[in-house]
Design a protein around this motif. Sequence first.
Motif, PDB file in Angstrom:
ATOM      1  N   GLU A  76       0.872  -1.468  -0.440  1.00  0.00           N
ATOM      2  CA  GLU A  76       0.290   0.057   0.076  1.00  0.00           C
ATOM      3  C   GLU A  76       1.302   1.148  -0.177  1.00  0.00           C
ATOM      4  O   GLU A  76       1.957   1.112   0.530  1.00  0.00           O
ATOM      5  CB  GLU A  76      -0.829   0.314   1.477  1.00  0.00           C
ATOM      6  CG  GLU A  76       0.381  -0.028   2.538  1.00  0.00           C
ATOM      7  CD  GLU A  76      -1.447  -0.280   3.437  1.00  0.00           C
ATOM      8  OE1 GLU A  76      -1.991   1.135   3.967  1.00  0.00           O
ATOM      9  OE2 GLU A  76      -1.271  -0.951   4.359  1.00  0.00           O
ATOM     10  N   ASN A  77      -0.155   2.860   0.010  1.00  0.00           N
ATOM     11  CA  ASN A  77       0.907   3.408   0.072  1.00  0.00           C
ATOM     12  C   ASN A  77       1.543   3.979   0.852  1.00  0.00           C
ATOM     13  O   ASN A  77       0.764   3.677   2.407  1.00  0.00           O
ATOM     14  CB  ASN A  77       0.519   4.257  -1.109  1.00  0.00           C
ATOM     15  CG  ASN A  77      -0.065   5.102  -2.434  1.00  0.00           C
ATOM     16  OD1 ASN A  77       0.082   4.091  -3.061  1.00  0.00           O
ATOM     17  ND2 ASN A  77      -1.093   5.471  -2.675  1.00  0.00           N
ATOM     18  N   ILE A  78       2.652   4.620   0.765  1.00  0.00           N
ATOM     19  CA  ILE A  78       2.958   4.876   2.711  1.00  0.00           C
ATOM     20  C   ILE A  78       2.793   6.396   3.417  1.00  0.00           C
ATOM     21  O   ILE A  78       2.893   7.002   1.732  1.00  0.00           O
ATOM     22  CB  ILE A  78       4.464   4.980   2.195  1.00  0.00           C
ATOM     23  CG1 ILE A  78       5.074   3.555   2.119  1.00  0.00           C
ATOM     24  CG2 ILE A  78       5.368   5.725   4.134  1.00  0.00           C
ATOM     25  CD1 ILE A  78       6.882   3.238   2.183  1.00  0.00           C
ATOM     26  N   VAL A 124      -0.267  12.720   4.692  1.00  0.00           N
ATOM     27  CA  VAL A 124      -1.610  12.109   3.926  1.00  0.00           C
ATOM     28  C   VAL A 124      -2.052  12.107   2.618  1.00  0.00           C
ATOM     29  O   VAL A 124      -2.649  11.151   2.875  1.00  0.00           O
ATOM     30  CB  VAL A 124      -2.827  12.397   5.238  1.00  0.00           C
ATOM     31  CG1 VAL A 124      -4.026  12.236   5.156  1.00  0.00           C
ATOM     32  CG2 VAL A 124      -2.206  12.600   6.673  1.00  0.00           C
ATOM     33  N   LYS A 125      -2.084  13.693   2.563  1.00  0.00           N
ATOM     34  CA  LYS A 125      -2.790  13.899   0.918  1.00  0.00           C
ATOM     35  C   LYS A 125      -2.030  13.256  -0.380  1.00  0.00           C
ATOM     36  O   LYS A 125      -2.871  12.765  -0.836  1.00  0.00           O
ATOM     37  CB  LYS A 125      -2.803  15.286   0.539  1.00  0.00           C
ATOM     38  CG  LYS A 125      -3.851  16.194   1.886  1.00  0.00           C
ATOM     39  CD  LYS A 125      -3.843  17.581   2.035  1.00  0.00           C
ATOM     40  CE  LYS A 125      -5.098  17.785   2.611  1.00  0.00           C
ATOM     41  NZ  LYS A 125      -5.716  19.778   2.414  1.00  0.00           N
ATOM     42  N   ASN A 126      -0.180  13.419  -0.167  1.00  0.00           N
ATOM     43  CA  ASN A 126       0.087  12.408  -1.322  1.00  0.00           C
ATOM     44  C   ASN A 126       0.966  11.816  -0.027  1.00  0.00           C
ATOM     45  O   ASN A 126       2.730  12.001  -0.655  1.00  0.00           O
ATOM     46  CB  ASN A 126       1.178  13.821  -1.534  1.00  0.00           C
ATOM     47  CG  ASN A 126       0.576  14.989  -2.029  1.00  0.00           C
ATOM     48  OD1 ASN A 126      -0.461  15.369  -3.551  1.00  0.00           O
ATOM     49  ND2 ASN A 126       1.255  16.683  -2.050  1.00  0.00           N
ATOM     50  N   THR A 127       0.515  10.984  -0.812  1.00  0.00           N
ATOM     51  CA  THR A 127       0.800   8.867  -0.171  1.00  0.00           C
ATOM     52  C   THR A 127       2.203   9.073  -1.416  1.00  0.00           C
ATOM     53  O   THR A 127       2.231   9.235  -2.579  1.00  0.00           O
ATOM     54  CB  THR A 127       0.030   8.265  -0.024  1.00  0.00           C
ATOM     55  OG1 THR A 127      -0.443   7.798  -1.339  1.00  0.00           O
ATOM     56  CG2 THR A 127      -1.145   8.555   1.106  1.00  0.00           C
ATOM     57  N   HIS A 161      -2.346   3.987   5.404  1.00  0.00           N
ATOM     58  CA  HIS A 161      -3.699   5.391   5.620  1.00  0.00           C
ATOM     59  C   HIS A 161      -4.059   4.489   7.226  1.00  0.00           C
ATOM     60  O   HIS A 161      -4.359   4.721   8.070  1.00  0.00           O
ATOM     61  CB  HIS A 161      -4.562   4.912   4.074  1.00  0.00           C
ATOM     62  CG  HIS A 161      -5.204   3.316   4.882  1.00  0.00           C
ATOM     63  ND1 HIS A 161      -4.550   2.502   4.008  1.00  0.00           N
ATOM     64  CD2 HIS A 161      -6.226   3.088   4.941  1.00  0.00           C
ATOM     65  CE1 HIS A 161      -5.713   1.593   3.786  1.00  0.00           C
ATOM     66  NE2 HIS A 161      -5.999   1.311   4.286  1.00  0.00           N
ATOM     67  N   ASP A 162      -4.065   3.029   7.568  1.00  0.00           N
ATOM     68  CA  ASP A 162      -4.573   2.644   8.486  1.00  0.00           C
ATOM     69  C   ASP A 162      -3.837   3.044   9.910  1.00  0.00           C
ATOM     70  O   ASP A 162      -3.906   2.223  10.637  1.00  0.00           O
ATOM     71  CB  ASP A 162      -5.256   1.216   8.840  1.00  0.00           C
ATOM     72  CG  ASP A 162      -3.457   0.650   7.927  1.00  0.00           C
ATOM     73  OD1 ASP A 162      -2.675   0.300   7.667  1.00  0.00           O
ATOM     74  OD2 ASP A 162      -4.532  -0.902   8.558  1.00  0.00           O
ATOM     75  N   LEU A 163      -2.050   3.267   9.585  1.00  0.00           N
ATOM     76  CA  LEU A 163      -1.073   4.033  10.368  1.00  0.00           C
ATOM     77  C   LEU A 163      -0.669   2.916  11.840  1.00  0.00           C
ATOM     78  O   LEU A 163      -0.253   2.876  12.449  1.00  0.00           O
ATOM     79  CB  LEU A 163      -2.636   4.868  12.241  1.00  0.00           C
ATOM     80  CG  LEU A 163      -2.911   6.596  11.481  1.00  0.00           C
ATOM     81  CD1 LEU A 163      -3.052   6.933  12.045  1.00  0.00           C
ATOM     82  CD2 LEU A 163      -1.468   7.021  10.339  1.00  0.00           C
TER      83      LEU A 163
END
Length: 285
Positions: A76-78, A124-127, A161-163
């Motif tokens: 997933e994206n970081i 958070v916006k530009n992963t 995204h789920d931290l």
Amino acid sequence: MIYNIFRTVKTTEINTKERNNMTKILKASFAVLMTALIMLFSTASVFAAEKLNVNGADAKKGDKITYTLNLSECSENIEGLQIYVVYDSKSLKIQDESLAFPKLGGVVSNTEIENLIAFNWTDVKNTADFSKKAELMKVDFEVVGSGTADVTYFVSEMYGHDLTYLKSFTFTNDISVNGKKVVKDAAAIVNNQADIINEYQGSFTNYADGKGEKNGSGKNHVAIIGETKSPDVQNATEVTKDSGSDTTTIIIILVIAAIIIAIIIVAVIGRHYNKKNPDNENTKE
């Protein structure tokens, strides 16, 4: 008969001279060979003493080493990360201006810590998408020492995204010497020094093969985990225990003091009452 004896003696003398000459030639050749070998080994020893091996790449003093940490196969994206790159400042002199993060913007980094490059990033916006191999960070060093001085890394945090920490990833490294790539896409070396991993252990789990718990396997897929510290919780617990003990002690002291004061008050009132009513004493008698 005499001629044959003379001929035999002469032949023997010639053979003796030839053997002596051959022996001299062999001795001279051996001496030349040994001298050449000594010079060769001396040169090799000097070269070996001057060279530095960094993650499998050989370099000599004055050379420029470029260390590139690559990341790929992220599930997933970081959204955020915190990573430490460890090196030996006695062998490698960091070139601060060369530190770069090709895919990340707004990285906060620190190269002032001895033997350490610390950097963290969150957006958070530009992963950041590292599903395919890309350069995470790169830095240049000047070789100032010899021997072996591997550049290693240790991840404290890397989450989506789920931290929660990523469980599928692959770290590799490239090593270039004076601009020529010598090591390409090799398994990046995770730092396993106790003082480093105990100091910087976070929620992320590092594995020796540079892969995650979901995409790594084999004998090299071994977790490298430092001590998990929770100083705030421990301190809070200790304070709570101490506060509780102190509170209990204070309450006990106050209760005892109140009882003593109450006894004194009762005694004083009793005496005062008896003085005003002497008949009470007579009655008691």
